[in-house]
Scaffold this motif. Structure first.
Motif, PDB file in Angstrom:
ATOM      1  N   ARG A  32       0.765  -1.176  -0.029  1.00 55.41           N
ATOM      2  CA  ARG A  32       0.080   0.077  -0.055  1.00 55.41           C
ATOM      3  C   ARG A  32       0.873   1.408   0.086  1.00 55.41           C
ATOM      4  N   LEU A  33       2.050   1.280   0.832  1.00 56.75           N
ATOM      5  CA  LEU A  33       2.722   2.484   0.881  1.00 56.75           C
ATOM      6  C   LEU A  33       3.526   2.605  -0.426  1.00 56.75           C
ATOM      7  N   ARG A  34       3.790   1.422  -0.976  1.00 58.04           N
ATOM      8  CA  ARG A  34       4.683   1.539  -2.620  1.00 58.04           C
ATOM      9  C   ARG A  34       3.571   2.172  -3.352  1.00 58.04           C
ATOM     10  N   ALA A  35       2.429   1.852  -3.454  1.00 63.99           N
ATOM     11  CA  ALA A  35       1.363   2.378  -4.249  1.00 63.99           C
ATOM     12  C   ALA A  35       1.110   3.809  -3.949  1.00 63.99           C
TER      13      ALA A  35
ATOM     14  N   ARG B  95       7.084   8.385  -9.799  1.00 66.46           N
ATOM     15  CA  ARG B  95       7.335   7.474 -10.623  1.00 66.46           C
ATOM     16  C   ARG B  95       8.774   7.751 -11.623  1.00 66.46           C
ATOM     17  N   ARG B  96       8.933   8.946 -12.002  1.00 64.39           N
ATOM     18  CA  ARG B  96       9.908   9.551 -12.717  1.00 64.39           C
ATOM     19  C   ARG B  96      11.294   9.416 -11.766  1.00 64.39           C
ATOM     20  N   ASP B  97      11.180   9.809 -10.770  1.00 61.32           N
ATOM     21  CA  ASP B  97      12.096   9.832  -9.961  1.00 61.32           C
ATOM     22  C   ASP B  97      12.538   8.532  -9.484  1.00 61.32           C
ATOM     23  N   SER B  98      11.693   7.586  -9.199  1.00 58.26           N
ATOM     24  CA  SER B  98      12.002   6.210  -8.682  1.00 58.26           C
ATOM     25  C   SER B  98      12.755   5.646  -9.913  1.00 58.26           C
ATOM     26  N   MET B  99      12.280   5.584 -11.079  1.00 58.81           N
ATOM     27  CA  MET B  99      12.951   5.101 -12.270  1.00 58.81           C
ATOM     28  C   MET B  99      14.433   5.703 -12.173  1.00 58.81           C
TER      29      MET B  99
END
Length: 93
Positions: free
Chosen positions: A18-21, A30-34
Motif C-alpha cells: 500500500r505504501l509503495r502504491a 514514478r519518474r524519480d523512482s526510475m
C-alpha cells in the motif's frame, strides 16, 4: 512454519504494498523512482558496492518520505510530534 510469524509477515507485506502504491501516485515519484533505480543498476553493473548501497538507501528513503507525507493523519504511527521523520528514513535531498 509459525502461523503467527506468517500472519505478521503477510500484514507487513500488505502495508508495504500500500505504501509503495501511495508513493508512486505522487506527481513526480514514478519518474524519480526510475532514475533512482537506474543509478542503482549502474552501480551494480560497475560492481561498486558503496554506490549501490547509497543508491538503494536513497531510493527507499525518498519513497518512504513521499509515502509517509501522503498518509492520512491517523496512519502516521511512525511520525514524531515535531513532524520529523523517524531515524530509519535518513534525509537524502
Amino acid at each position: 512454519g509459525n502461523p503467527l510469524v506468517l500472519d505478521m509477515l503477510k500484514r507487513l507485506n500488505s502495508r508495504i504494498t500500500r505504501l509503495r502504491a501511495r508513493s508512486l501516485m505522487h506527481d513526480d515519484r514514478r519518474r524519480d523512482s526510475m532514475a533512482e533505480i537506474d543509478l542503482l543498476v549502474a552501480a551494480l553493473e560497475a560492481r561498486d558496492p558503496e554506490a549501490a548501497r547509497a543508491a538503494a538507501i536513497a531510493h527507499v528513503a525518498n519513497a518512504a518520505e513521499v509515502a509517509l507525507a501522503n498518509l492520512p493523519e491517523e496512519d502516521h504511527g511512525d511520525a514524531r510530534e515535531d513532524g520529523e521523520r523517524p531515524p530509519a528514513f535518513p534525509q537524502t535531498r
